[in-house]
Write a protein that holds these residues in place. Structure first.
Motif, mmCIF file in Angstrom:
data_model
loop_
_atom_site.group_PDB
_atom_site.id
_atom_site.type_symbol
_atom_site.label_atom_id
_atom_site.label_comp_id
_atom_site.label_asym_id
_atom_site.label_seq_id
_atom_site.Cartn_x
_atom_site.Cartn_y
_atom_site.Cartn_z
ATOM 1 N N VAL A 140 20.730 -120.400 29.400
ATOM 2 C CA VAL A 140 21.237 -121.336 30.392
ATOM 3 C C VAL A 140 21.543 -122.662 29.694
ATOM 4 N N VAL A 141 22.822 -123.045 29.736
ATOM 5 C CA VAL A 141 23.246 -124.265 29.058
ATOM 6 C C VAL A 141 23.865 -125.226 30.067
ATOM 7 N N GLY A 142 24.003 -126.447 29.664
ATOM 8 C CA GLY A 142 24.597 -127.448 30.550
ATOM 9 C C GLY A 142 24.047 -128.820 30.225
ATOM 10 N N ALA A 143 24.700 -129.833 30.744
ATOM 11 C CA ALA A 143 24.308 -131.198 30.442
ATOM 12 C C ALA A 143 22.873 -131.466 30.878
ATOM 13 N N SER A 144 22.313 -132.497 30.313
ATOM 14 C CA SER A 144 20.958 -132.894 30.663
ATOM 15 C C SER A 144 20.888 -133.282 32.142
ATOM 16 N N GLY A 145 19.852 -132.824 32.815
ATOM 17 C CA GLY A 145 19.635 -133.247 34.194
ATOM 18 C C GLY A 145 20.361 -132.433 35.256
ATOM 19 N N VAL A 146 21.010 -131.337 34.863
ATOM 20 C CA VAL A 146 21.739 -130.545 35.862
ATOM 21 C C VAL A 146 20.831 -129.621 36.667
ATOM 22 N N GLY A 147 19.632 -129.371 36.139
ATOM 23 C CA GLY A 147 18.686 -128.547 36.902
ATOM 24 C C GLY A 147 18.318 -127.219 36.254
ATOM 25 N N LYS A 148 18.470 -127.120 34.942
ATOM 26 C CA LYS A 148 18.185 -125.871 34.235
ATOM 27 C C LYS A 148 16.699 -125.515 34.300
ATOM 28 N N SER A 149 15.868 -126.506 34.032
ATOM 29 C CA SER A 149 14.431 -126.246 34.027
ATOM 30 C C SER A 149 13.908 -126.049 35.442
ATOM 31 N N THR A 150 14.510 -126.754 36.399
ATOM 32 C CA THR A 150 14.120 -126.583 37.800
ATOM 33 C C THR A 150 14.396 -125.152 38.253
ATOM 34 N N LEU A 151 15.540 -124.612 37.858
ATOM 35 C CA LEU A 151 15.859 -123.228 38.226
ATOM 36 C C LEU A 151 14.878 -122.253 37.583
ATOM 37 N N LEU A 152 14.553 -122.530 36.322
ATOM 38 C CA LEU A 152 13.560 -121.688 35.642
ATOM 39 C C LEU A 152 12.267 -121.655 36.455
ATOM 40 N N ASN A 153 11.805 -122.825 36.859
ATOM 41 C CA ASN A 153 10.570 -122.900 37.640
ATOM 42 C C ASN A 153 10.705 -122.193 38.976
ATOM 43 N N ASN A 154 11.847 -122.351 39.604
ATOM 44 C CA ASN A 154 12.044 -121.719 40.908
ATOM 45 C C ASN A 154 12.116 -120.200 40.801
ATOM 46 N N LEU A 155 12.688 -119.711 39.720
ATOM 47 C CA LEU A 155 12.734 -118.260 39.530
ATOM 48 C C LEU A 155 11.343 -117.729 39.197
ATOM 49 N N ALA A 156 10.624 -118.512 38.398
ATOM 50 C CA ALA A 156 9.283 -118.083 37.988
ATOM 51 C C ALA A 156 8.278 -118.257 39.121
ATOM 52 N N GLY A 157 8.584 -119.146 40.053
ATOM 53 C CA GLY A 157 7.653 -119.431 41.132
ATOM 54 C C GLY A 157 6.482 -120.281 40.683
ATOM 55 N N LYS A 158 6.640 -120.913 39.522
ATOM 56 C CA LYS A 158 5.601 -121.827 39.035
ATOM 57 C C LYS A 158 6.200 -122.765 37.992
ATOM 58 N N ASP A 159 5.420 -123.747 37.603
ATOM 59 C CA ASP A 159 5.923 -124.702 36.627
ATOM 60 C C ASP A 159 5.760 -124.153 35.211
ATOM 61 N N VAL A 160 6.846 -123.544 34.740
ATOM 62 C CA VAL A 160 6.812 -122.925 33.416
ATOM 63 C C VAL A 160 6.824 -123.982 32.319
ATOM 64 N N ASN A 161 7.570 -125.043 32.579
ATOM 65 C CA ASN A 161 7.785 -126.051 31.531
ATOM 66 C C ASN A 161 6.511 -126.665 30.995
ATOM 67 N N LYS A 162 5.597 -126.902 31.913
ATOM 68 C CA LYS A 162 4.353 -127.548 31.506
ATOM 69 C C LYS A 162 3.664 -126.728 30.428
ATOM 70 N N VAL A 163 3.826 -125.396 30.521
ATOM 71 C CA VAL A 163 3.162 -124.521 29.561
ATOM 72 C C VAL A 163 3.976 -124.366 28.290
ATOM 73 N N SER A 164 5.269 -124.077 28.453
ATOM 74 C CA SER A 164 5.993 -123.646 27.258
ATOM 75 C C SER A 164 6.978 -124.666 26.691
ATOM 76 N N ASN A 165 7.224 -125.722 27.445
ATOM 77 C CA ASN A 165 8.167 -126.691 26.890
ATOM 78 C C ASN A 165 7.475 -127.618 25.893
ATOM 79 N N VAL A 166 7.030 -126.986 24.822
ATOM 80 C CA VAL A 166 6.326 -127.736 23.789
ATOM 81 C C VAL A 166 7.312 -128.691 23.131
ATOM 82 N N ARG A 167 6.875 -129.869 22.882
ATOM 83 C CA ARG A 167 7.768 -130.815 22.227
ATOM 84 C C ARG A 167 7.588 -130.750 20.724
ATOM 85 N N SER A 168 8.684 -130.787 20.023
ATOM 86 C CA SER A 168 8.575 -130.717 18.572
ATOM 87 C C SER A 168 8.082 -132.052 18.034
#
Ligand SMILES: Nc1nc2c(ncn2[C@@H]2O[C@H](COP(=O)(O)OP(=O)(O)O)[C@@H](O)[C@H]2O)c(=O)[nH]1
Ligand SMILES: [Mg+2]
Ligand SMILES: [Zn+2]
Length: 322
Positions: free
Chosen positions: A198-226
């Motif tokens: 899933v690609v697109g400009a920053s802030g379009v809602g990519k991570s929000t959709l991920l969370n909505n499909l997963a039914g939970k906040d995936v980012n908190k777990v896997s969006n590790v910052r380099s």
């Protein structure tokens, strides 16, 4: 993340390629000096790349989506399997005022679908859409367009209309975090086992959709910052996320500021109809502008193709011939 359904596509990969090596991993996250690998049981492993010789493996970079062999004893990746496809983008940076350096940046590999997310509350132009179509392609297929933030209903209708007129055959889907039925529709269209980038400009809602499909906040777990490197900003990395309930893999990408239209181009499949018509033009090198007996112009006149679709083709050709 132990789950029977989560094999990160590895079982299929082994079967498809008739491999005997059972110790195959998929890269689900990569940083400058380490990667996170998943095995076919869903176990995760962080591997330091210090002992892995990329040149010897015949590649420049290990990327998210790669299937690899890993030797725990040697603590290194011993093989990167040939990639089915690579999702890349061309970035350009002005080094000096007269010199623009373009660079191909590899984003992910072994992708089954690309979704380009466009938020309807951001400024939209057909040219912007075309740059996406030119930049993000796998195996000659056009990406799927996801119009996000469709709760901005007026803007949504307007943009949906514009795209429909210019590109009647393009797959356009609708999503809004505030319209649960759109999430359900997206779920219904998923193909089991697919890896979706899933690609697109920053802030379009990519991570929000991920969370909505997963039914939970995936980012908190896997969006590790380099980790911060000298002189570089901390960036959120590309992550491959397993969604076991849906049996898909969602590659979330950080936003990018600009995509460059000097990328290697081929005509988007949305113009296949026009290219088929063009075979009937009188002149083989017809530009479909003013030549006599032009089959494309005739089709516009007859209403077989819309004026808007014709115009976007002409504009596309113009830009490509520059
Ligand atoms: N109005 C509206 N806002 C949304 C929607 N989806 C996400 N947002 C908001 O847009 C912002 C960016 O979302 P995010 O998922 O982080 O975007 P990303 O950068 O593409 O991953 C957040 O403040 C979200 O709350 C939506 O469907 N409608
Ligand atoms: Mg995000
Ligand atoms: Zn013509």
């Amino acid at each position: 993340m132990k789950n029977r359904n989560v094999d990160f596509g590895i079982k299929t990969f082994i079967l498809k390629n008739n491999l005997s090596d059972n110790k195959i991993y998929r890269v689900i996250n990569n940083f400058s000096k380490k990667v996170i690998l998943a095995n076919q049981h869903g176990d995760l492993l962080t591997v330091n790349l210090a002992h892995t010789n990329l040149t010897k493996l015949g590649i420049d970079k290990i990327i998210v989506g790669d299937y690899v062999s890993y030797s725990p004893i040697e603590g290194k990746i011993t093989k990167v399997y040939p990639r089915d496809n690579i999702l890349s983008k061309v970035t350009s940076s002005a080094e000096k005022s007269w010199h623009v350096k373009s660079q191909k940046q590899l984003l992910a590999s072994n992708v089954d679908e690309i979704w380009v997310m466009i938020a309807v509350d951001q400024r939209f132009t057909i040219e912007k859409l075309e740059r996406y179509l030119e930049t993000f392609r796998i195996s000659d297929r056009d990406p799927i367009i996801l119009l996000s933030k469709a709760d901005h209903i007026t803007e949504y209708k307007e943009i949906k209309n514009k795209i429909g007129q210019a590109y009647p055959t393009l797959k356009v889907r609708t999503v809004s975090a505030y319209l649960p039925e759109t999430i359900q529709q997206i779920k219904k269209m998923l193909i089991k086992g697919h890896t979706i980038a899933v690609v697109g400009a920053s802030g379009v809602g990519k991570s929000t959709l991920l969370n909505n499909l997963a039914g939970k906040d995936v980012n908190k777990v896997s969006n590790v910052r380099s980790g911060d490197q000298k002189g570089r900003h901390t960036t959120t990395s590309i992550t491959l996320n397993a969604l076991p309930d849906l049996d898909i893999y969602y590659i979330d990408t950080p936003g990018f500021k600009a995509i460059n239209s000097t990328a290697q181009k081929s005509n988007p499949a949305v113009f296949n109809d026009i290219e088929a018509l063009a075979k009937n033009c009188k002149f083989r090198n017809c530009s479909h502008l003013s030549e006599p007996k032009c089959a494309v112009k005739a089709a516009v006149q007859e209403g077989t193709i819309t004026e808007e679709h014709y115009q976007s083709y002409i504009n596309f050709e113009k830009r490509n011939k520059k």
